[in-house]
Write a protein that holds these residues in place. Structure first.
Motif, PDB file in Angstrom:
ATOM      1  N   UNK C 286       0.830  -1.188   0.000  1.00 37.11           N
ATOM      2  CA  UNK C 286       0.000   0.000   0.000  1.00 37.11           C
ATOM      3  C   UNK C 286       0.875   1.252   0.000  1.00 37.11           C
ATOM      4  N   UNK C 287       1.959   1.200   0.792  1.00 37.04           N
ATOM      5  CA  UNK C 287       2.837   2.364   0.878  1.00 37.04           C
ATOM      6  C   UNK C 287       3.477   2.694  -0.459  1.00 37.04           C
ATOM      7  N   UNK C 288       3.546   1.676  -1.312  1.00 30.92           N
ATOM      8  CA  UNK C 288       4.175   1.849  -2.612  1.00 30.92           C
ATOM      9  C   UNK C 288       3.446   2.859  -3.477  1.00 30.92           C
ATOM     10  N   UNK C 289       2.145   3.021  -3.213  1.00 34.83           N
ATOM     11  CA  UNK C 289       1.333   3.908  -4.046  1.00 34.83           C
ATOM     12  C   UNK C 289       1.877   5.331  -3.981  1.00 34.83           C
ATOM     13  N   UNK C 290       2.302   5.706  -2.794  1.00 38.55           N
ATOM     14  CA  UNK C 290       2.792   7.073  -2.630  1.00 38.55           C
ATOM     15  C   UNK C 290       4.260   7.144  -2.947  1.00 38.55           C
ATOM     16  N   UNK C 291       4.659   8.293  -3.365  1.00 38.42           N
ATOM     17  CA  UNK C 291       6.054   8.438  -3.730  1.00 38.42           C
ATOM     18  C   UNK C 291       6.957   8.326  -2.494  1.00 38.42           C
ATOM     19  N   UNK C 297       8.956   2.691   2.760  1.00 41.19           N
ATOM     20  CA  UNK C 297       8.099   1.614   3.251  1.00 41.19           C
ATOM     21  C   UNK C 297       8.814   0.627   4.166  1.00 41.19           C
ATOM     22  N   UNK C 298      10.061   0.291   3.841  1.00 41.52           N
ATOM     23  CA  UNK C 298      10.728  -0.687   4.709  1.00 41.52           C
ATOM     24  C   UNK C 298      11.106  -0.076   6.050  1.00 41.52           C
ATOM     25  N   UNK C 299      11.363   1.231   6.024  1.00 39.92           N
ATOM     26  CA  UNK C 299      11.608   1.903   7.304  1.00 39.92           C
ATOM     27  C   UNK C 299      10.366   1.788   8.177  1.00 39.92           C
ATOM     28  N   UNK C 300       9.209   2.078   7.548  1.00 40.98           N
ATOM     29  CA  UNK C 300       7.969   2.026   8.327  1.00 40.98           C
ATOM     30  C   UNK C 300       7.691   0.602   8.803  1.00 40.98           C
ATOM     31  N   UNK C 302       9.803  -1.773   9.361  1.00 42.20           N
ATOM     32  CA  UNK C 302      10.715  -2.143  10.455  1.00 42.20           C
ATOM     33  C   UNK C 302      10.269  -1.522  11.760  1.00 42.20           C
ATOM     34  N   UNK C 303       9.866  -0.247  11.689  1.00 41.06           N
ATOM     35  CA  UNK C 303       9.445   0.415  12.923  1.00 41.06           C
ATOM     36  C   UNK C 303       8.190  -0.250  13.488  1.00 41.06           C
ATOM     37  N   UNK C 304       7.253  -0.582  12.602  1.00 37.81           N
ATOM     38  CA  UNK C 304       6.039  -1.271  13.057  1.00 37.81           C
ATOM     39  C   UNK C 304       6.410  -2.579  13.745  1.00 37.81           C
ATOM     40  N   UNK C 305       7.304  -3.329  13.090  1.00 41.32           N
ATOM     41  CA  UNK C 305       7.742  -4.603  13.669  1.00 41.32           C
ATOM     42  C   UNK C 305       8.326  -4.397  15.057  1.00 41.32           C
ATOM     43  N   UNK C 306       9.235  -3.433  15.154  1.00 36.68           N
ATOM     44  CA  UNK C 306       9.923  -3.230  16.425  1.00 36.68           C
ATOM     45  C   UNK C 306       8.920  -2.855  17.502  1.00 36.68           C
ATOM     46  N   UNK C 307       8.044  -1.890  17.184  1.00 38.52           N
ATOM     47  CA  UNK C 307       7.147  -1.415  18.235  1.00 38.52           C
ATOM     48  C   UNK C 307       6.116  -2.472  18.623  1.00 38.52           C
ATOM     49  N   UNK C 308       5.563  -3.147  17.615  1.00 35.76           N
ATOM     50  CA  UNK C 308       4.565  -4.160  17.960  1.00 35.76           C
ATOM     51  C   UNK C 308       5.194  -5.253  18.817  1.00 35.76           C
TER      52      UNK C 308
ATOM     53  N   UNK D 100      18.226  -4.260  11.758  1.00 37.24           N
ATOM     54  CA  UNK D 100      19.142  -4.360  10.620  1.00 37.24           C
ATOM     55  C   UNK D 100      18.494  -3.800   9.365  1.00 37.24           C
ATOM     56  N   UNK D 101      17.224  -4.157   9.153  1.00 38.79           N
ATOM     57  CA  UNK D 101      16.514  -3.655   7.978  1.00 38.79           C
ATOM     58  C   UNK D 101      16.420  -2.140   8.023  1.00 38.79           C
ATOM     59  N   UNK D 102      16.155  -1.640   9.206  1.00 45.20           N
ATOM     60  CA  UNK D 102      16.036  -0.198   9.390  1.00 45.20           C
ATOM     61  C   UNK D 102      17.355   0.475   9.012  1.00 45.20           C
ATOM     62  N   UNK D 103      18.460  -0.102   9.490  1.00 45.83           N
ATOM     63  CA  UNK D 103      19.771   0.441   9.151  1.00 45.83           C
ATOM     64  C   UNK D 103      19.980   0.443   7.651  1.00 45.83           C
ATOM     65  N   UNK D 104      19.653  -0.674   7.028  1.00 43.06           N
ATOM     66  CA  UNK D 104      19.815  -0.794   5.589  1.00 43.06           C
ATOM     67  C   UNK D 104      19.013   0.286   4.855  1.00 43.06           C
ATOM     68  N   UNK D 105      17.766   0.461   5.265  1.00 42.52           N
ATOM     69  CA  UNK D 105      16.899   1.400   4.557  1.00 42.52           C
ATOM     70  C   UNK D 105      17.349   2.835   4.766  1.00 42.52           C
ATOM     71  N   UNK D 106      17.780   3.128   6.000  1.00 45.72           N
ATOM     72  CA  UNK D 106      18.227   4.496   6.250  1.00 45.72           C
ATOM     73  C   UNK D 106      19.466   4.809   5.405  1.00 45.72           C
TER      74      UNK D 106
END
Lengths: 259, 249, 355, 290
Positions: C286-291, C297-300, C302-308, D100-106
């Motif tokens: 879904x995030x891909x739709x937006x520029x 998207x992978x940053x988001x 990863x953050x979702x994963x970490x926080x959840x 690790x993924x976060x590091x990669x993406x940043x």
């Protein structure tokens, strides 16, 4: 006389440099209840684990019903009719108590062909009832008290419909009332209780125990070990009178108490 | 009173392991704690050393089981229940666990040095090592050996020696005689006596009442998570109670 | 007839409506089935098809994890079945409905072979050995580029069905069906299958399971076989959908994703794995739709994963079910958390003096 | 050929050894399966790249700053993330993977995904027994050796090292010796992150930098650690040497070997583990074995 029921010959186990069991030999007959006693760390639990091949012996032979079972996979031994319990209870903590007993009910020896899960559950409940913990059937095993877990161990062992049970401290951590109850059900089981295939003939037993007073009431014969070796063998009366046993078992000073 | 224990209760989930245990130990005493298997001796000593609390903290926030711990332990007038276990050790109250539990991949000497973790002064460490070797000559002979290969008696001695290294003032020794041959037992107990002679207070949990009563100045009898009797060896031996609960004969 | 309808209604009310988790599941599948009525946009259907395939894949990973075997190389099943299906399809021209089960069976064979060394190992040793398998298989594929298509992969694979909507329904139905079977296989409380209770027992304490006379070797291999089959089915569906079988389906990261989805959703529950895929995969797509989403998207994720996982370390589905469902303390029947009394035994669900 | 295998093998296995030891250390002490370990390596490498190539600092300065920053990052990750869910090992694993993924993406966002290179710390080569060895290779090998030696000295000679080993072997008994277990775990995490960073300092100039560069070494050090036996530092070093050389031999001696390097080394690991399920130096006490 045919081949003995359970025969242990020259069983030896070394842990690194430590000799846990050295050259132990004894027999258990088909209708016998044998006690295996000795002070803490004498190697009793190790002997049981060697018989059920949870540990592999360094040397020695275990034969059951005339068949050499040394080092065979544990599951195979259990399916020949030799069940055992653990001293340190090993329940499946997150499973309900009844499911704990359903697992042994599903082993090849005790499984019925084309049986519904519901009847398996009934048989498991039967075993629980026999051990007096049917009230907790639906609770997860993690909430049981230590005494109830001990009885769960027993229920799991009899659910495999064994011909010989090795009990490792069945009374450990039980209150006196519970101890009497369990002792009673053990006697009933041996006399040909009412569980499954065991309806007519109860299993033989080998019991490791510290609570001698209760043990002596059940057993026909006692084997005493210390430092991994047998130091005495005989009827309860003989063993209790044996000076060597008293010294090993309860320390030097107190022997004067008993005599 | 040096160590004063009031109403310690420990529950694992719903299973009561210790039930309102209270007792005390005076400075310089050698007190024994006897009782059958499963009486709660080990749990009591672990609670005193802060290990039950540690276990509770590590399991916090998980579904693995709930541990309840209540009561108070005063050591030298200070409340110990709130301290983490390493701070309790810092106060000089040290537990020698059952079967010694050496750091099994380290050599004997390294084990001793790990025991001296709290002592910053190198000179004191050296001096204590010499003293400990004097007390346990076996360890001197085995100093380069990996401690996982020691025999049972040597392991127990190592654990006592290790505790002495941290300048212990109060030793809790858990079942030192488990699985030892009579001669080794005899030897070990004379060593414990010597340690006591050095002015160290000792609380000894033991199954072998013969030895425990020989050594100790005072005894507590435990059964089923409770202290059921207290007294000198002769009084206890004369009592019918101990024969019943303890020996079950 | 009326009676029959009434019985169905009663059953539905008692067994589905009363249990929030099942309501969610039913609503979700109804939504999936009705979606083509609302939109047939190829991109939406495409990413839902992918999500369904990955859901089967993640659930098959979880089936193995139920027995306590954490695999880091689950792509082995996915990839080997994919290649098998592709080769059969290309060389013999068999249609997808034959090649996919054949691919699944080949994954069973691979699973059993992979399972044999794994029987001696436990814990992280096991995980690492499984990690090695797909890498080794990738190596084999590179050694025979003419047969396996090398780095480019195999092309010319026939389509799953005639149309995108057809593909969609095929995949959704297979997902629902195989998800249900896997759930039942691994459910310790199942009333029909008995494998679940044994699988759970093996995970909890293998020695105790052996001591109960259970041949743990057989059951572990059985878990490998089932897990391999469903993982293989997912792989077969995948190659028939994207119509290329390449080494990318054997990548380490792809294997790790299965574990990531399943742990995120709730390990050892099967439905957790499906939940995990349907949350995380659409999120990334879904995030891909937006520029900005394309880049972030992978940053988001990863953050979702970490926080959840920081707040729900046992997985999101376990956490949510714990909040909306309550088990009767007496009869262990599941109730909605808002009820005061159990719906079957009327016992109070909570202690009154709760602080 | 042979000398190239030897030199490259030493370089690769040295780097792997330093990385594997760091991973092994934190796993042994705190039971944390840190999938972000090689990501720390990557982060340091990129920090050095930024320092030397973009800001123009000398190599040594940017190396020191990067190592410090990486250690700080590792400690923050430990205190805020890993330590809180330590009991759930798979959750920790996934969280570290997400880190690790976060590091990669940043890195992708800030520096884009091009391959980059750091200029070698030292240039030129030296003739050792008739083989021309680049100074950079020599620097890497010696740096790895020195790091490993330093770690060995730390673990066996100092008080802290003994505390770390004690916690790794029996954290409960370590408590009784007055060792603050949670603090030792934190320090160990710092050391572990520091080892990853040092590996980057000595080896980064030899490798093309890329935000995906953490994956292959991660696989290899996991394999090395398991091959040597979990929790055994010595085992990790030997595992890394075996796998490093296996990889180098495949890459240099087999045509098209760069595709196969992972496969062959991991196959070697599988074979060893089938023969010895506890790894080369792993200790299994028979009471605990199945």
């Amino acid at each position: 006389m045919s081949a003995p029921f359970l025969e242990v010959t020259g069983l030896t186990k070394n842990f690194g440099g430590l000799k846990a069991v050295s050259d132990v030999s004894f027999k258990v007959g088909r209708d016998e209840v044998v006690g295996l006693i000795g002070p803490n760390g004498a190697g009793k639990t190790t002997i049981i684990r060697l018989i059920t091949s949870i540990l592999k012996p360094t040397s020695g032979v275990v034969s059951f019903k005339g068949e050499d079972i040394t080092g065979k996979p544990t599951a195979q031994i259990v399916n020949k009719g030799l069940a055992s319990t653990f001293q340190v209870v090993k329940p499946f903590r997150n499973l309900p108590v009844v499911a704990n007993v359903m697992v042994p009910c599903l082993c090849p020896r005790s499984k019925r062909k084309g049986e519904w899960v519901k009847t398996v559950e009934l048989r498991a409940r039967d075993a629980l009832e026999f051990c007096g913990i049917a009230d907790f059937a639906l609770e997860p095993a993690s909430v049981l008290s230590h005494g109830d877990l001990k009885r769960l161990e027993l229920a799991r062992a009899i659910a495999t419909e064994p011909e010989l049970i090795l009990l490792d401290e069945p009374f450990g951590g039980l209150s006196p009332a519970e101890t009497t109850l369990v002792a009673k059900s053990l006697r009933r089981l041996h006399k040909g209780g009412r569980f499954g295939r065991l309806h007519s003939e109860g299993p033989a037993m080998l019991i490791v125990e510290h609570k001698l007073s209760e043990l002596m009431k059940i057993v026909d014969r006692v084997v005493v070990i210390n430092f991994g070796a047998i130091i005495a063998e005989g009827t309860p009366e003989e063993v209790v009178a044996n000076k060597e046993v008293i010294k090993a078992y309860i320390g030097k000073e107190v022997s004067r108490l008993v005599s | 009173m040096y160590l004063e224990v009031n109403g310690i209760t420990v529950l694992y989930d719903r299973a009561m392991v210790l039930n309102d245990v209270s007792f005390h130990v005076d400075k310089g005493e050698l007190v024994s704690l006897v009782g059958p298997n499963g009486a709660g001796k080990s749990t009591l000593l672990r609670a005193l050393a802060g290990l039950i609390r540690w276990e509770k903290d590590t399991l916090k926030g998980t579904t693995l089981g709930k541990i309840t711990l209540e009561g108070s332990v005063l050591f030298g007038g200070e409340e110990m229940m709130r301290l983490p276990s390493h701070d309790i050790a810092k106060r000089g109250l040290i537990l020698c666990p059952e079967r010694g539990r050496p750091f099994r991949e380290m050599t004997v000497l390294e084990n001793l040095e790990a025991g001296a973790y709290l002592v910053k002064d190198k000179g004191v460490v050296k001096e204590t090592i010499d003293r400990v070797y004097g007390l346990f000559p076996v360890l001197d002979k085995r100093r380069g050996q990996v401690s996982g290969t020691l025999s049972g008696g040597e392991r127990t001695m190592l654990s006592i020696a290790r505790a002495l290294m941290s300048q212990a003032r109060f030793l809790l020794i858990d079942e030192p005689s488990v699985g030892l041959a009579p001669l080794v037992k005899e030897d070990l107990f004379s060593r414990i006596n010597q340690v006591h002679g050095m002015g160290i207070t000792i609380l000894l949990s033991e199954q072998d009442i013969g030895f425990a009563f020989d050594l100790a100045t005072r005894n507590y009898v435990m059964s089923r998570g409770k202290v059921i009797a207290e007294g000198r060896a002769d009084d206890l031996l004369a009592d019918e109670l101990i024969r019943k609960t303890y020996l079950g004969l | 007839m009326i009676d029959y309808i009434r019985w169905v209604y009663q059953w539905f009310k008692g067994e589905i409506l009363a249990i929030p988790g099942r309501v969610i599941a039913v609503v979700f599948f109804t939504f999936l089935l009705l979606l083509p009525l609302i939109t047939t946009s190829p991109s939406t259907l495409r990413f839902l098809i992918m999500a369904c395939i990955f859901a089967i894949f993640a659930a098959s990973w979880d089936l193995l994890a139920v027995t306590g075997q954490v695999s880091l190389g689950h792509a082995l099943f996915f990839g080997s079945a994919g290649y098998t299906a592709a080769l059969i399809n290309i060389h013999f021209g068999l249609p997808a409905w034959i090649t996919i089960p054949l691919g699944g069976l080949s994954a069973v064979v691979v699973g059993l072979l992979a399972g044999i060394p794994a029987l001696r190992l436990r814990g992280f040793y096991l995980s690492l050995v499984t990690l090695a398998y797909p890498v080794i298989l990738t190596g084999i594929i590179f050694v025979f580029p003419d047969f396996f298509g090398g780095e480019m992969g195999l092309i010319g694979i026939s389509r799953l069905s005639g149309s995108r909507v057809g593909d969609y329904y095929t995949v959704v139905l297979i997902m629902a069906f195989s998800g249900f079977i896997m759930w039942k296989l691994s459910d310790a409380g199942s009333k029909v299958l008995r494998t679940g209770v044994v699988f759970h027992a093996i995970r909890e304490d293998e020695i105790a399971a052996r001591n109960s006379g259970i041949n743990t070797v057989r059951y572990k291999l059985m878990a490998y076989a089932f897990s391999g089959f469903f993982g293989g089915v997912a792989g077969g569906l995948y190659i028939h959908f994207i119509r290329i079988a390449g080494p990318s389906s054997l990548e380490v990261f792809f294997s790790v994703q299965a574990l990531l989805w399943a742990v995120f959703g709730g390990m050892g529950t099967i439905y957790g794995a499906i939940v995990g895929v349907f949350i995380l995969f659409p999120l990334t797509e879904y995030l891909r739709i937006y520029e900005w989403g394309e880049a972030l998207r992978f940053v988001i994720v990863s953050l979702v994963l970490i926080f959840i996982l920081l707040f729900m370390p046992e997985g999101i589905s376990v956490w949510v079910l714990d909040k909306i469902e309550i088990r009767c303390r007496r009869c262990k029947v599941v109730n909605i958390a808002t009820r005061r009394n159990c719906r079957t035994c009327r016992a109070p669900l909570r202690l009154e003096r709760e602080k | 050929m042979l000398e190239r295998i030897l030199v490259n093998g030493l370089v690769t296995s040295g780097t792997y050894a330093v990385l594997a030891v760091g991973f092994s250390l934190i796993f042994g002490v705190a039971k944390i399966f840190n999938m972000a370990h090689t990501a720390l390596y990557m982060i340091t490498a990129f920090l050095i790249f930024v320092g030397t190539n973009q800001l123009g600092f000398p190599y040594a300065l940017s190396a020191v700053v990067s190592v410090g920053a990486t250690i700080g990052f590792g400690l923050i990750c430990y205190a805020l993330l890993f330590d809180r869910v330590k009991v759930h090992q798979t959750a920790v694993m996934i969280i570290s993977l997400a880190v690790a993924m976060l590091g990669q993406e940043i890195l992708l966002l800030t520096l884009s995904g091009h391959y980059r290179g750091i200029a070698p710390f030292v240039t030129g080569s030296i003739d050792i027994l008739g083989v021309a060895v680049l100074y950079q290779h020599l620097f890497t090998v010696l740096g790895c050796l020195a790091t490993l030696f330093g770690l060995w000295a730390l673990l066996t000679k100092t008080n802290l090292g003994k505390a770390i080993r004690a916690v790794a072997q029996d954290s409960e008994t370590a408590n009784l010796m007055g060792i603050n277990v949670s603090r030792v775990c934190l320090i160990t995490m710092g050391i572990s992150a520091g080892l990853a960073a040092v590996a980057a300092v000595v080896a980064a100039p030899l490798e093309p930098l890329h935000p995906g560069m953490w994956m292959l070494p991660l696989t290899m050090i996991l394999a090395a650690v398991v091959l040597g036996g979990l929790g055994s530092i010595k085992g990790s070093v030997f595992g890394a040497i075996i796998l490093g050389f296996a990889e180098t031999i495949v890459v240099t001696a087999v045509p098209g070997g760069s595709f196969l390097r992972g496969a062959v080394s991991l196959a070697a690991m599988v074979l060893v583990l089938i023969a010895r399920p506890e790894g080369l130096f792993g200790v299994v006490f028979e009471e605990e074995r199945l």
